[in-house]
Scaffold this motif. Structure first.
Motif, short mmCIF file in Angstrom:
data_model
loop_
_atom_site.label_atom_id
_atom_site.label_comp_id
_atom_site.label_asym_id
_atom_site.label_seq_id
_atom_site.Cartn_x
_atom_site.Cartn_y
_atom_site.Cartn_z
N UNK A 383 -6.34 4.79 -11.74
CA UNK A 383 -5.67 4.67 -10.44
C UNK A 383 -6.04 5.82 -9.53
N UNK A 384 -6.13 7.04 -10.09
CA UNK A 384 -6.51 8.19 -9.27
C UNK A 384 -7.92 8.08 -8.74
N UNK A 385 -8.83 7.60 -9.57
CA UNK A 385 -10.21 7.39 -9.11
C UNK A 385 -10.27 6.32 -8.02
N UNK A 386 -9.44 5.29 -8.15
CA UNK A 386 -9.39 4.25 -7.13
C UNK A 386 -8.83 4.80 -5.83
N UNK A 387 -7.78 5.62 -5.94
CA UNK A 387 -7.20 6.25 -4.75
C UNK A 387 -8.22 7.15 -4.05
N UNK A 388 -8.91 7.98 -4.83
CA UNK A 388 -9.85 8.93 -4.24
C UNK A 388 -11.15 8.26 -3.81
N UNK A 389 -11.50 7.12 -4.45
CA UNK A 389 -12.69 6.38 -4.02
C UNK A 389 -13.91 6.61 -4.87
N UNK A 390 -13.78 6.52 -6.21
CA UNK A 390 -14.95 6.59 -7.08
C UNK A 390 -15.89 5.43 -6.74
N UNK A 391 -17.09 5.70 -6.26
CA UNK A 391 -17.95 4.64 -5.70
C UNK A 391 -18.46 3.65 -6.75
N UNK A 392 -18.64 2.42 -6.31
CA UNK A 392 -19.26 1.33 -7.06
C UNK A 392 -18.43 0.82 -8.23
N UNK A 393 -17.32 1.45 -8.53
CA UNK A 393 -16.53 1.07 -9.70
C UNK A 393 -15.12 0.65 -9.32
N UNK A 394 -14.42 1.48 -8.58
CA UNK A 394 -12.99 1.26 -8.34
C UNK A 394 -12.73 0.49 -7.05
N UNK A 395 -11.62 -0.23 -7.05
CA UNK A 395 -11.27 -1.08 -5.90
C UNK A 395 -11.05 -0.26 -4.64
N UNK A 396 -10.42 0.91 -4.79
CA UNK A 396 -10.14 1.73 -3.62
C UNK A 396 -11.37 2.19 -2.90
N UNK A 397 -12.48 2.38 -3.64
CA UNK A 397 -13.73 2.80 -3.01
C UNK A 397 -14.26 1.71 -2.09
N UNK A 398 -14.19 0.45 -2.53
CA UNK A 398 -14.68 -0.66 -1.71
C UNK A 398 -13.88 -0.78 -0.41
N UNK A 399 -12.55 -0.72 -0.53
CA UNK A 399 -11.72 -0.90 0.67
C UNK A 399 -11.82 0.30 1.60
N UNK A 400 -11.87 1.51 1.03
CA UNK A 400 -11.93 2.70 1.89
C UNK A 400 -13.29 2.81 2.58
N UNK A 401 -14.36 2.46 1.87
CA UNK A 401 -15.68 2.47 2.51
C UNK A 401 -15.74 1.47 3.66
N UNK A 402 -15.06 0.36 3.50
CA UNK A 402 -15.02 -0.65 4.55
C UNK A 402 -14.30 -0.10 5.78
N UNK A 403 -13.22 0.64 5.54
CA UNK A 403 -12.49 1.26 6.66
C UNK A 403 -13.34 2.35 7.31
N UNK A 404 -14.03 3.15 6.48
CA UNK A 404 -14.90 4.19 7.04
C UNK A 404 -15.97 3.59 7.95
N UNK A 405 -16.54 2.50 7.48
CA UNK A 405 -17.55 1.84 8.30
C UNK A 405 -16.91 1.28 9.58
#
Length: 620
Positions: A383-405
């Motif tokens: 969950x922490x990795x997803x919150x922080x945005x571990x790339x290519x693996x966690x769900x939070x990384x996909x959604x946060x990268x989308x927001x960044x873009x």
């Protein structure tokens, strides 16, 4: 199957009523509370399956149950509206709430208020489902106030501790500020457009109000005021960290599936109105960017595990506001979904840690727990990795990268907003791994006294799975949600691509992990030296106190109001009523002197009164 939609909010309402009115054994309470949410979840999934397999006309379905009331030209209905946006919200709210309820059956097992707790929780879920499915803004407002009431009841659940009661009142009062703005906004919309039906309202607004209309701007800003209060954004974010006074499952429910996401849904639901008021939409983006940064800095200085997560929620909701403000509507809702998974898991994991350490909350008194609580460690790490945005693996990384873009490439995006969002990635990675390293690594400072059972572990495992695979649903999610919330792209060439933006975000994530490792695990003395410096003490005091917002509000609002109340104690009106009270007190003292306790005097008084009464009757 779509005709079963009304059961989704009705079942939690019914179970809440039963639990509130009937005294039942704990096993029956747990079964009724959890099974009703499970049934609601199953029905929502069946409805979603039917919606996807056989889409209704215009990709929307309305279920009108009955006419609510008639008042002049206002004829609201108890009606539910299902489209891709409300369907996603419904399924996520119901499913995550079910997992939290299952967890709660064990977590709250020793509490005296077991029955009362689940009555409040089921009412909370029912109110949120009503809010997201409402066909009109008046019914939405009913659900809106319902979640506000339940948050007050649940945050102050352990009311015998005065601090808990104070936290509940603070949440209720601060969010009322935003609710008042929302109510005025509803009055304005009905007065100018003649309806509160959401779809009809958006149609009339787009037809009657040009872009930049002052009426559209006023309405959008008033609705934004309501969203800021419920979603704990600047400047009304101060209630959420104190809301950690409630039981941990309550925190999970408020942060992951209900309450704080209501403001995000309101803005997304009325996105046509914000398209007509570009200034208001820009304000949404600026407020989101400012909030995610301020909350990120505050999270770095907290000692209480749940308060770290509270500031994390404020920051992540800020990301959603940023996405809404730049026109990246699907990205905001996608992050809502992934955030529901990993934030619920973080709170449930924190609950295991706190309960296992005999209600210890201070992260500096934990340490070394990865070997003693392996399931809690691995699920919390995911969950922490997803919150922080571990790339290519966690769900939070996909959604946060989308927001960044979106902060850069969406219609209202800019370099400044992209930099703010990227800075938020660094802060999130830093405070998340600070928390993980201090709780699960290093020297152990507290003994484990409790081992969680399956009712607490199974929801964590399910949410851990979703915190990983949820991100891979981005493409079908975007296609499905795009029918009701289109992505507004920037016109013209864009110097940086989405892949490059994601790559930079990944580098920033790993930088944050490295800094957290050095500062809080490898060289903690360096951190102490920085914190003990003059500048460090000032910043720590500022950030740990939520940027002194409570101090500011105390001097701007609380103290002047108390002064006015004290000054009004001796005014003319109070003097009149004080005089009436004095007369009553004097009369009472005079009458009390006649009660001497001597029977002969009582008898003489009765005789004398009888003689006077007879004389009056005979001679007058």
């Amino acid at each position: 199957m779509l005709r079963l939609l009304w059961l989704v909010p009705a079942l939690p309402f019914a179970s809440s009523l039963v639990l509130a009115l009937v005294r039942l054994p704990r096993r029956a309470v747990a079964w009724i509370a959890t099974s009703s949410i499970a049934a609601s979840t199953i029905i929502s999934l069946l409805v979603a399956g039917s919606f996807l397999s056989t889409p209704p006309a215009a990709f929307a379905y309305t279920e009108a149950l009955w006419r609510w009331f008639d008042a002049g030209s206002l004829h609201p209905e108890i009606a539910l509206y299902l489209d891709p946006l409300s369907l996603i919200m419904m399924v996520v709210v119901a499913f995550v709430s079910f997992l939290i309820h299952l967890y709660s059956t064990e977590f709250m097992s020793g509490d005296d208020g077991y029955n009362r707790f689940f009555a409040y929780m089921n009412l909370f879920v029912a109110s949120m489902l009503t809010l997201v499915l409402a066909d009109n803004l008046l019914l939405l407002y009913l659900g809106w106030e319902g979640v506000g009431l339940c948050s007050y009841l649940l945050i102050g659940f352990w009311y015998r501790d005065s601090d808990n009661g104070r936290a509940g009142r603070k949440a209720f009062i601060v969010t009322r500020v935003g609710d008042t703005a929302l109510m005025i906004g509803l009055f304005l919309l009905f007065h100018r457009l003649g309806t509160l039906n959401i779809q009809e309202l958006m149609r009339r607004a787009s037809e009657q109000w040009p872009i930049g209309s002052s009426a559209a701007l006023a309405a959008a800003l008033l609705l934004l005021g309501g969203a800021i209060g419920k979603s704990a954004q600047l400047p009304l974010q101060t209630w959420l960290p104190d809301a950690m006074a409630g039981p941990t499952p309550v925190s999970a429910l408020i942060h992951a599936a209900t309450m704080v996401t209501a403001g995000v849904y309101l803005i997304a639901r009325t996105h046509v109105l914000y398209a007509l008021a570009p200034q208001a939409q820009f304000a949404v983006a600026v407020i989101g960017a400012a909030t995610l940064l301020m909350a990120g800095f505050s999270a770095l200085t907290q000692h209480d595990l749940k308060r770290v997560l509270a500031y994390s929620t404020i920051s992540q909701i800020g990301y959603m506001f940023l996405a809404l403000g730049v026109g990246a509507w699907p990205a905001a809702i996608f992050h809502f979904m992934t955030h529901a998974f990993f934030k619920a898991l973080l709170f449930l994991g924190a609950g295991i840690v706190i309960k296992s350490l005999n209600d210890e909350h201070d992260i500096f008194r934990m340490g070394g727990l990865r070997k003693h609580l392996p399931v809690a460690f691995w699920t919390f790490l995911i969950a922490g990795c997803s919150l922080a945005g571990l790339p290519l693996i966690t769900a939070g990384a996909f959604s946060k990268d989308w927001i960044l873009w979106g902060a850069y490439g969406a219609a209202n995006g800019s370099t400044g907003l992209w930099v703010a969002a990227l800075t938020g990635v660094l802060l999130t990675s830093l405070y998340t791994f600070r928390m993980i390293f201090l709780v699960f690594f290093g020297e152990q400072h507290s003994q484990v006294t409790y081992r969680p059972g399956n009712a607490m572990l199974i929801p964590c495992l399910v949410l851990a799975f979703l915190s990983i695979v949820g991100g891979y649903m981005k493409a079908p999610f975007a296609s499905f949600l795009g029918t009701s919330l289109p992505w507004n792209s920037k016109v013209g060439a864009i110097p940086i691509g989405e892949t490059a933006s994601g790559g930079i975000a990944a580098a920033v994530f790993f930088l944050g992990v490295y800094l957290a490792y050095v500062l809080f695990l490898r060289k903690p003395n360096l951190t102490m030296a920085v914190a003990s410096s003059r500048a460090g003490r000032v910043l720590h005091s500022l950030w740990s106190s939520d940027w002194a917002m409570d101090w500011l509000y105390d001097r701007l609002f609380v103290r002047p109001l108390v002064w006015l109340a004290n000054s009004g104690k001796s005014d003319l009106i109070d003097g009149f009523y004080s005089g009436v009270a004095w007369l009553n007190k004097t009369a009472w003292r005079g009458a009390s002197r006649t009660q001497s306790g001597r029977l002969r005097w009582y008898a003489a008084g009765i005789a004398a009164g009888s003689i006077v009464l007879i004389a009056v009757v005979l001679f007058l």
